[in-house]
Design a protein around this motif. Structure first.
Motif, PDB file in Angstrom:
ATOM      1  N   SER A1294       0.886  -1.151   0.184  1.00 48.91           N
ATOM      2  CA  SER A1294      -0.269   0.056   0.425  1.00 48.91           C
ATOM      3  C   SER A1294       1.028   1.031  -0.087  1.00 48.91           C
ATOM      4  CB  SER A1294      -0.823   0.261   0.944  1.00 48.91           C
ATOM      5  OG  SER A1294      -0.370  -0.495   2.651  1.00 48.91           O
ATOM      6  N   VAL A1295       1.788   1.177   0.431  1.00 49.57           N
ATOM      7  CA  VAL A1295       3.014   2.295   1.179  1.00 49.57           C
ATOM      8  C   VAL A1295       3.832   2.583  -0.848  1.00 49.57           C
ATOM      9  CG1 VAL A1295       5.082   3.384   1.512  1.00 49.57           C
ATOM     10  CG2 VAL A1295       3.024   2.485   3.347  1.00 49.57           C
ATOM     11  N   TRP A1296       4.183   1.038  -1.020  1.00 51.24           N
ATOM     12  CA  TRP A1296       4.402   2.105  -3.009  1.00 51.24           C
ATOM     13  C   TRP A1296       4.014   1.458  -4.162  1.00 51.24           C
ATOM     14  CZ3 TRP A1296       8.781   1.511  -5.162  1.00 51.24           C
ATOM     15  CH2 TRP A1296       8.736   1.486  -6.805  1.00 51.24           C
ATOM     16  N   GLU A1297       2.026   1.058  -3.196  1.00 53.92           N
ATOM     17  CA  GLU A1297       0.976   2.397  -4.559  1.00 53.92           C
ATOM     18  C   GLU A1297       1.328   4.061  -4.411  1.00 53.92           C
ATOM     19  OE1 GLU A1297      -1.645   0.174  -3.857  1.00 53.92           O
ATOM     20  OE2 GLU A1297      -1.033  -2.024  -4.798  1.00 53.92           O
ATOM     21  N   ARG A1298       0.992   4.331  -3.075  1.00 48.84           N
ATOM     22  CA  ARG A1298       0.908   5.359  -2.258  1.00 48.84           C
ATOM     23  C   ARG A1298       2.265   5.787  -2.299  1.00 48.84           C
ATOM     24  NH1 ARG A1298       1.727   8.388   2.327  1.00 48.84           N
ATOM     25  NH2 ARG A1298       2.237   5.968   2.904  1.00 48.84           N
ATOM     26  N   PHE A1299       2.880   5.687  -2.876  1.00 46.31           N
ATOM     27  CA  PHE A1299       4.809   6.208  -4.046  1.00 46.31           C
ATOM     28  C   PHE A1299       4.067   6.040  -4.519  1.00 46.31           C
ATOM     29  CE2 PHE A1299       8.870   5.315  -5.454  1.00 46.31           C
ATOM     30  CZ  PHE A1299       9.537   6.523  -5.268  1.00 46.31           C
ATOM     31  N   CYS A1300       4.094   5.066  -5.728  1.00 41.51           N
ATOM     32  CA  CYS A1300       3.959   5.524  -6.632  1.00 41.51           C
ATOM     33  C   CYS A1300       2.783   6.879  -7.535  1.00 41.51           C
ATOM     34  CB  CYS A1300       3.426   4.208  -7.806  1.00 41.51           C
ATOM     35  SG  CYS A1300       4.718   2.754  -7.702  1.00 41.51           S
ATOM     36  N   LEU A1301       1.808   6.961  -6.884  1.00 38.65           N
ATOM     37  CA  LEU A1301       0.940   7.987  -6.925  1.00 38.65           C
ATOM     38  C   LEU A1301       1.593   9.114  -7.201  1.00 38.65           C
ATOM     39  CD1 LEU A1301      -1.601   8.854  -8.086  1.00 38.65           C
ATOM     40  CD2 LEU A1301      -2.503   8.867  -5.669  1.00 38.65           C
ATOM     41  N   ALA A1302       2.385   8.909  -5.767  1.00 40.10           N
ATOM     42  CA  ALA A1302       3.153  10.700  -5.600  1.00 40.10           C
ATOM     43  C   ALA A1302       4.144  10.986  -6.993  1.00 40.10           C
ATOM     44  CB  ALA A1302       3.690  10.650  -4.420  1.00 40.10           C
ATOM     45  N   ARG A1303       5.221   9.757  -7.237  1.00 38.49           N
ATOM     46  CA  ARG A1303       6.126  10.119  -8.272  1.00 38.49           C
ATOM     47  C   ARG A1303       5.257   9.879  -9.708  1.00 38.49           C
ATOM     48  NH1 ARG A1303      10.015   5.420  -8.978  1.00 38.49           N
ATOM     49  NH2 ARG A1303       8.522   3.991  -9.471  1.00 38.49           N
ATOM     50  N   ARG A1304       4.609  10.080  -9.817  1.00 42.31           N
ATOM     51  CA  ARG A1304       2.973   9.637 -11.252  1.00 42.31           C
ATOM     52  C   ARG A1304       2.534  11.881 -11.218  1.00 42.31           C
ATOM     53  NH1 ARG A1304       1.302   6.636 -14.985  1.00 42.31           N
ATOM     54  NH2 ARG A1304       2.198   4.187 -14.093  1.00 42.31           N
ATOM     55  N   ASN A1305       2.367  12.056  -9.647  1.00 40.82           N
ATOM     56  CA  ASN A1305       2.006  13.926  -9.326  1.00 40.82           C
ATOM     57  C   ASN A1305       3.193  14.351  -9.611  1.00 40.82           C
ATOM     58  OD1 ASN A1305      -0.808  12.940  -9.259  1.00 40.82           O
ATOM     59  ND2 ASN A1305      -0.559  12.940  -7.429  1.00 40.82           N
ATOM     60  N   LYS A1306       4.113  13.689  -9.223  1.00 40.29           N
ATOM     61  CA  LYS A1306       5.105  14.716  -9.306  1.00 40.29           C
ATOM     62  C   LYS A1306       6.170  15.035 -10.744  1.00 40.29           C
ATOM     63  CE  LYS A1306       9.687  16.624  -8.538  1.00 40.29           C
ATOM     64  NZ  LYS A1306       9.900  18.001  -8.073  1.00 40.29           N
TER      65      LYS A1306
END
Length: 1586
Positions: A1294-1306
């Protein structure tokens, strides 16, 4: 064949053709090209074609984009629309509706980005750029009157457009500021026609103002031409215009350069950024290189040649379009498409082979359900498969076709040509058609061909009203049965009788352009004057007997326009209507309901040319007139009963024709292929089997002159038409039938001709009064009358033409007389001297018109008012004291004396001395205003008129004096003639007379003596003249028959008293006894004789005295005439001098006029330039206001967008700073690893994108769509990084998915910042360009203000700096050269100062000259002494040299003899005499030898002549022997061999003898040459001097 997907009609279709327009690739496997109302898509692999129909008519402009797989095309209706379609779905994306009213001429896609450029034709001429994906017009620019030839985007930079017309090239730059676009025009300066580039010269704003000290400022040519406004900015004189190159084709390079091909043969390279042009290729290119594709292929071929390769050309050199693909080059020619693949050995492969010109006609091949045949105007015959339109075969007739039809009873096709021939083709094998027969009907074109339904007859219609009927069956060899022409019967010429063909004539209420007839006498006609289809029911009773007008039973309105025609289906159930609008309507014949309609062609393409139904009714062939399209229509929706009825009719027809069709096809296959044979005879008459042995007497005709025989059949029968052959055949048969009668008639004509010739010969021998005229020997009275009537008509025509010409000349004479003679108040005349070659002409003058007199009076009145006003002002300004006035009076008195002498100088002319009043003129220093200069011009012209008038008065006095002198001379000449008659002297008397130049009125009258042509008199005029001549003769006879006058003449010589003038004629008769001897005279007789002698002596003295008196009177008269005429000549000479001075005065005044006119013209030019600059200033100020608004708008947009950009940057930084807070719950070890992954970015997918899209130039458009595409590709690349495989160990999913979403937003935020930064930079660059333009406009405005200031200064200078004319004495001003000195800083001073200065200079000069003379005399003595000293030194040297020569002189033997022998001269004389004797002996010996040699030469020449004669005889014998040899060779063929061998041996011996003689001749010739050489050698030795 794929059908058009947008065809909701009752008919489906396939289309074939080629419109010779551009084509292009819409993907890697599909080529598309327009054809009429359709766009065809050809798959180069499967060779299948897809059709897309234009919904509103013909396709106009066309463009493709293989990158996005879209195509664009425009229609050709009013307010045209640009359609955008996708491929292969063929879905319409959008419609681009602009402001074009008539047509789009060009379309062009950008290689990258959703951009489309369009250019409309008249009247807008607007270049527009669209975003076709969003249907937005980005920008547009108008170019009035500019017709474009090509348009293309720069593949590397879509913001550059190359616009080419016939004579110029323009690079359009598309400048963008976020969502705002702007078109900027950058013209390219092309070299001239010779390839040399000339620098651009701005004629409206010259580089510098060069001021001439005499001709004042140099103004632009537009100001000189008087132009103001836009014309002044673009005006260019003719001598400045140089013909530039004419661009024809262009293509872009990867470095943003342009290769440009020109009509003159040059290839140019253009830099799109700097717009610099250089000549790449100077030699002329081949003629076929006229478009972009041809130029590219040429450049590639040249490159391959340089590399050592040998490229192969395409099959046809004439191409009109090319396109490049991944595999190679594709080229389109006349109806063909080729592929050129270098990987396949450079061979050209044909992909599409269709017609090379427009279709003429099409028809179905029997039985009509499988194949069809078409023919083009150029004569190409093609066979098509009906199911999918596949081209099965092609045959080129190489002749212009005019008609075509397919035979229902056989597989034959008839093609009519423009030359009047019909070709018959065998199409039993569809893949290999062949020509089996040809008939040459007439020399007129075949207009139409039509078979009857059974296929037995072929009807051919030609011009001149001929309708030919042929047997259509191959078994009958396509025999010609005859032709119909004006109800003539079938005779030898093949003309059919009216009874052979039933003919009916009806008068209808409407004129029809086409009509079809049904079985029940129902006729449908297409009206030409109204949009109706009329139905008529014709009765058999009213055919030709009752020509009443038939009224239409029913009128069906049509929805078509233009002329049209009708076509009936074979089963007579369907009626098709076609017209120039290109729409096909199909009606039911019973109800006239519209069953279907199809817009298969268009009005712009000429509409529909022809159409035909198939026999089964399933298919319809329609071809256009000029669009090059052939359309095959098939029913999609039709009622079942109608289908069954059509099928039943077809089956019944096939049942009737099957047997004959099979038989005829067998015969057709067995026929040999037709070949043109120029020696073949009468190929069109296979049924006649013409006889080849006609009588010679029947094939000739005899001429009238000498009876020569001329053959009737001199031309080749292959070039003879069928009608001519029939006529010749009839003539030949008639000639054979009446051969004997013709011979008798010819003999009779010959006898009659001999008799007439004999009579004419006898007529030449008789006297003229008995001769008959040539026409009376003409036996053909009717021909004679006809010739006379023609001659009279010709005479009347020529007389009428001469009368009209005389009338025109008379009118021209009156016009010239009115303009050049009647309008002259003073006619031009000349006065000539009596004894000198001197003449004086007056001044021809016109009377002043009322307008001129009013203007002159107005100016004089104005001048008087100004003078009076000036006097009043001078009186008011007199404030000085009387003392001062008294002092000034003395000075003024002196100045008045000087003014009298200097007035002429200040006035600038001597007009006052020659009749001109210069007191009315303005002073030369007062001419400041324009009105004063104009008034001065009027006054100067009046002064010139006064001077001419004054001279003309003197001229008239002299002319009148000459007339008086001539009258006096004539009076004296009368007396001189009387004296000469009394003195019996034959002397010519000088009689002066006035010439035509002195009496110009004489030129207006024509004397009878001037007419050289005999006057034409009518019969009445001749009778009247004869009667007057008889009356005059009778009057003269009556006057001479007077008894009283005859008695007076007999007694007293015709006078009653003797006058003194007759004393010279008096004579005293001798006494009657004078005949007797003197010794027989008595005293009285002697006294009478003495008195007689006294009277004779007295009379002789009186005669001598009177003769001397007459001679003295004659001398006085001649001297008087000579004196008076010489005095008159002196008067004329003085008048000539006066004329010269008058001319001088007139030239002085004209010089003033020229200066004033030049000043006025310069003033007008300055005003024109000022007005033009003011208009240009207003224009630039408007541009400045517009540019300022644009700058302010752009600044506002940049400020707003800057805020947006800064917000995006802040958001991006907030995302990075919020990463630690968001993942604060993650351990530090994992957090560092996550942070590194957060900073990691995938590789840029540009390479993959380029490989996928096959874009060799890259994507640099920078549009929003490009941003979205780049973001999508980036997100796709992120999918791999977001996979769980890259998740750090120990990290929750779940943290990895949240990280991927943040990286995409960045990453999305970073891309957005980059995109907005680019947009902001682009907007700032746009602002900078606008600011640069604003600065440029400001500088131009400043330049305009500076030039306006300069113009004001020049105008002020022109008003103050006047041109003054001075009259200077000759020699007062001397110039060393012809150049005019610079008088800009000159001043006026008094003449006395110059004279005093000259006197002092002359005194000093005399002193200097005296001192110089003294110095010269002294130096002269020094030079003389030096010369004598040099002379003596030279004499000393000469004496020394002579003494040395005497000492060193050598003494030879001759000199010793000369010194020792006493009598040296006698010794030398003796030696010379001995040598002369020896020389005489040698001369005699030489002459003797020469005579001997000459005798020998003469003998040899005689021998040579003899040998030549013998050789000539032998040559004659040789010729005879050669003849005999040839004869004997022929005899040898029939005779025995032994005799021939003996003859051959004899002939061989003769040849040996001849050869021996020739050898002797050569030997004699050599001996003669040797003797001649020996003779020459002896002659040269004997006479070496010669």
């Amino acid at each position: 064949m794929a059908l058009a997907v947008q065809d909701p009609d009752e008919l489906s279709s396939w289309v074939q053709g080629f419109s010779n327009k551009d084509f292009g690739f819409i993907d890697n496997q599909t080529v598309c090209y327009p054809c009429g109302n359709y766009i065809l898509f050809l798959d180069i692999e499967t060779k299948k074609t897809t059709v897309l129909q234009c919904p509103t008519g013909q396709v106009g402009a066309f463009a493709t984009n293989g990158n996005h797989q879209v195509l664009a095309f425009s229609d050709r209706r009013l307010n045209p629309v640009v359609y955008i379609y996708t491929f292969p779905e063929l879905n319409k994306l959008t419609e681009l509706k602009g402001d074009a009213q008539l047509d789009y001429t060009l379309l062009a896609f950008s290689f990258t980005g959703p951009y489309l450029a369009s250019y409309s034709s008249i009247p807008e001429f607007v270049l527009s750029v669209w975003n076709w994906r969003e249907n937005i017009l980005l920008c547009s620019e108008s170019q009035p009157g500019v017709t474009a030839t090509s348009l293309s985007f720069n593949p590397v930079n879509w913001q550059q457009l190359c616009f080419v017309n016939e004579s110029s090239v323009t690079i359009w730059c598309i400048e963008r500021s976020n969502d705002e676009h702007h078109l900027k025009r950058n013209p390219v300066k092309l070299p001239d026609g010779q390839g040399s580039a000339s620098p651009h010269e701005d004629l409206f704003f010259p580089v510098s103002h060069s001021e001439d000290p005499y001709y004042d400022p140099d103004l632009p040519v537009s100001a000189i031409a008087g132009l103001v406004g836009d014309e002044a900015e673009t005006f260019m004189p003719r001598n400045y215009i140089k013909p530039s190159m004419h661009p024809t084709a262009h293509c872009w390079t990867a470095a943003s350069g342009i290769y440009m091909g020109c009509r003159e043969g040059h290839v140019l390279t253009i830099d799109a950024e700097t717009r610099s042009v250089s000549v790449l290729q100077e030699k002329p290119l081949p003629e076929y290189i006229c478009k972009i594709s041809d130029m590219v292929s040429y450049v590639r071929r040249e490159e391959q040649k340089k590399k050592g390769g040998k490229p192969k050309d395409l099959q046809k050199p004439v191409l009109f379009a090319m396109a490049f693909s991944n595999e190679g080059l594709y080229a389109a020619g006349s109806g063909t498409v080729y592929t050129y693949k270098p990987a396949h050995n450079g061979e050209a492969v044909k992909l599409l082979d269709t017609c090379s010109s427009c279709f003429l006609a099409a028809d179905f091949l029997a039985p009509g359900n499988k194949y069809c045949v078409s023919v083009t105007i150029s004569g190409e015959v093609q066979a098509w498969f009906l199911e999918d339109g596949t081209c099965l075969s092609k045959l080129n007739l190489d002749i212009e076709a005019t008609a075509m039809a397919c035979c229902p009873s056989s597989s034959s096709v008839a093609v009519g040509t423009k030359r009047g021939q019909i070709y018959f083709l065998d199409v039993t094998e569809v893949e290999a058609p062949r020509i089996v027969h040809r008939i040459f009907l007439s020399k007129f074109p075949v207009l139409s061909l039509h078979y009857d339904q059974s296929g037995q007859f072929l009807i051919a219609r030609a011009t001149e009203g001929h309708i030919f009927i042929l047997d259509a069956r191959p078994s009958k060899s396509f025999q010609v049965l005859g032709y119909v022409d004006n109800d003539k019967y079938v005779n030898e010429q093949g003309i059919l009788h009216a009874s052979a063909i039933k003919r009916e004539q009806y008068n209808l209420d409407y004129p029809l352009s086409s009509a079809v007839r049904l079985k029940d006498n129902v006729v449908y006609g297409y009206c030409t004057c109204a949009p109706f289809i009329c139905k008529y029911r014709l009765s058999k009773e009213k055919a030709l007997e009752d020509p009443s007008v038939f009224l239409a039973e029913k009128r069906t309105p049509t929805y078509q326009f233009g002329s049209g025609f009708l076509c009936l289906s074979p089963n007579s159930q369907w009626l098709a209507s076609a017209a120039e609008d290109g729409v096909l309507f199909i009606y039911h014949t019973l109800t006239m309901d519209i069953l279907a309609q199809k817009h298969c062609h268009s009005y712009e393409g000429g509409g529909i040319r022809s159409m035909v139904f198939s026999l089964d009714g399933k298919f319809i062939l329609v071809n256009g007139k000029n669009d090059g399209a052939l359309v095959c229509l098939e029913w999609k929706k039709i009622k079942k009963p109608e289908v069954e009825e059509a099928a039943f009719h077809w089956q019944s027809l096939l049942a009737i024709l099957n047997k004959s069709t099979s038989n005829e096809n067998i015969v057709l296959k067995s026929m040999a292929e037709w070949q043109f044979d120029p020696e073949s005879s009468l190929e069109s008459f296979p049924e006649d089997k013409l006889k080849e042995a006609p009588l010679k007497s029947s094939d000739v005709e005899v001429t009238e002159e000498d009876g020569n025989i001329t053959s009737l059949y001199s031309a080749s029968t292959n070039d003879v038409t069928w009608i001519s052959q029939k006529i010749k055949k009839a003539i030949r048969e008639e000639t054979q039938r009446f051969a004997n009668q013709k011979k008798e008639l010819q003999m009779g004509i010959k006898k009659l001709r001999k008799t007439i010739q004999q009579m004419m010969h006898e007529n030449e021998q008789v006297p003229d009064i008995e001769k008959l005229e040539q026409q009376e020997f003409n036996l053909d009275i009717e021909e004679q009358e006809r010739v006379q009537a023609e001659a009279e008509q010709e005479v009347s025509r020529v007389r009428k033409e001469i009368e009209m010409e005389n009338l025109a000349n008379h009118y021209l004479q009156n016009v010239i007389k009115h303009e050049c003679w009647d309008a002259m108040g003073v006619k031009g005349r000349t006065v000539k001297c009596f004894h000198m070659a001197c003449e004086v002409k007056n001044y021809p003058l016109k009377e002043h018109s009322e307008e001129e007199l009013k203007t002159l009076e107005k100016v004089l009145q104005l001048k008087k008012i100004e003078t009076a006003d000036l006097k009043v002002q001078n009186k008011n300004l007199e404030t000085e004291s009387e003392a001062v006035l008294c002092e000034e009076e003395g000075e003024e008195a002196e100045e008045v004396m000087a003014d009298d002498s200097t007035s002429y100088c200040l006035v600038g002319s001597l007009s006052s001395e020659y009749g001109g009043d210069t007191s009315i003129l303005y002073h030369q220093w007062d001419l400041h205003t324009r009105e004063q200069k104009v008034n001065q011009l009027v006054l100067l012209k009046d002064i010139i008129y006064q001077v001419k008038t004054a001279f003309n008065k003197e001229f008239d006095v002299v002319a009148q004096q000459k007339e008086q002198e001539i009258a006096r001379v004539k009076e004296r000449n009368l007396r001189i003639r009387e004296i000469l008659a009394q003195l019996d002297l034959q002397v010519e008397v000088w009689e002066p007379a006035l010439t035509d130049d002195e009496i110009p009125e004489r030129a207006l009258t024509v004397e009878d003596s001037e007419i050289k042509v005999e006057k034409y008199s009518t019969e009445q005029e001749r009778e009247k003249a004869e009667m007057l001549a008889e009356l005059e003769m009778e009057r003269r006879l009556a006057a001479t028959d007077d008894e009283r006058l005859r008695a007076l003449n007999d007694m007293m010589g015709g006078v009653l008293e003797v006058k003194k003038e007759d004393i010279l004629k008096m004579d005293i008769p001798p006494p009657p006894f004078i005949s007797k001897p003197e010794h027989l005279w008595n005293d009285e007789e002697k006294q009478i004789f003495r008195e007689h002698e006294k009277k004779v002596k007295k009379l002789n003295e009186e005669k001598e005295k009177y003769r001397k008196a007459l001679e003295n009177e004659l001398k006085k008269l001649e001297a008087s005439i000579q004196e008076t005429t010489q005095n008159f000549d002196e008067t004329v000479c003085k008048l000539s001098e006066r004329k010269v001075k008058s001319e001088m005065v007139i030239c002085q005044e004209e010089l003033k006029i020229v200066n004033l006119v030049y000043a006025l013209l310069l003033d007008e030019e300055l005003d024109t330039r000022e007005a033009g600059l003011h208009k240009f200033l207003v224009k630039k100020e408007k541009e400045k206001v517009k540019a300022a608004r644009k700058i302010q708008t752009t600044k506002n947009k940049i400020e707003a967008y800057t805020d947006t950009y800064e917000n995006a940057v802040v958001e991006e930084k907030n995302l990075e700073s919020g990463f630690a807070k968001e993942f604060a719950d993650v351990p530090d070890k994992l957090f560092d690893e996550l942070f590194q992954l957060y900073k990691h970015r995938p590789k840029a997918p540009t390479t993959e994108m380029l490989l996928d899209t096959a874009n060799p130039y890259g994507d640099h458009s920078g549009s929003a769509e490009d941003y979205q595409g780049a973001l999508t590709l980036l997100m796709k690349a992120m999918d791999e990084l977001d996979s769980p495989e890259h998740r750090p160990d120990g990290l929750d999913l779940s943290v990895w998915e949240r990280f991927c979403l943040a990286r995409r937003n960045k990453m999305e935020s970073e891309e957005l910042v980059k995109w907005r930064a680019l947009t902001l930079a682009e907007m700032q660059a746009f602002l900078q360009r606008r600011m640069d333009d604003d600065k440029k406009i400001k500088s131009e405005i400043e330049d305009i203000f500076q030039e306006l200031t300069w113009l004001q200064e020049e105008k002020m200078k022109l008003q103050l700096n006047l041109t003054v004319q001075f009259l200077l004495k000759q020699g007062q001003v001397e110039l060393e050269s012809t150049e005019i000195p610079d008088y800009t800083d000159a001043i006026l001073i008094y003449k006395s100062v110059i004279e005093e200065l000259n006197c002092s200079i002359m005194a000093q000069a005399e002193k200097k000259i005296a001192s110089m003379v003294q110095c010269k005399d002294f130096s002269k003595g020094i030079f003389q002494l030096e010369w004598e000293h040099k002379k003596m030194r030279m004499q000393i040297e000469d004496l020394k040299q002579k003494a040395q020569d005497i000492v060193t002189l050598p003494i030879s033997k001759d000199r010793q003899l000369f010194l020792t022998v006493l009598n040296y001269d006698s010794r030398i004389a003796h030696h010379i005499s001995a040598m002369e004797q020896t020389l005489g002996i040698m001369d005699k010996l030489h002459k003797k030898n020469v005579k001997t040699r000459q005798k020998r030469i003469k003998e040899l020449e005689k021998c040579i002549i003899i040998k030549d004669n013998e050789n000539y005889g032998l040559s004659l014998e040789l010729k005879e022997m050669l003849v005999s040899v040839s004869e004997r060779r022929h005899i040898f063929e029939a005779a025995d061999t032994q005799r021939v061998s003996e003859i051959a041996k004899q002939r061989y011996r003769e040849i040996l003898k001849q050869k021996h003689l020739q050898g002797l001749i050569k030997e004699h010739k050599k001996q003669f040459e040797i003797l001649q050489a020996e003779c020459e050698r002896l002659r040269s030795r004997t006479f070496p001097i010669l």
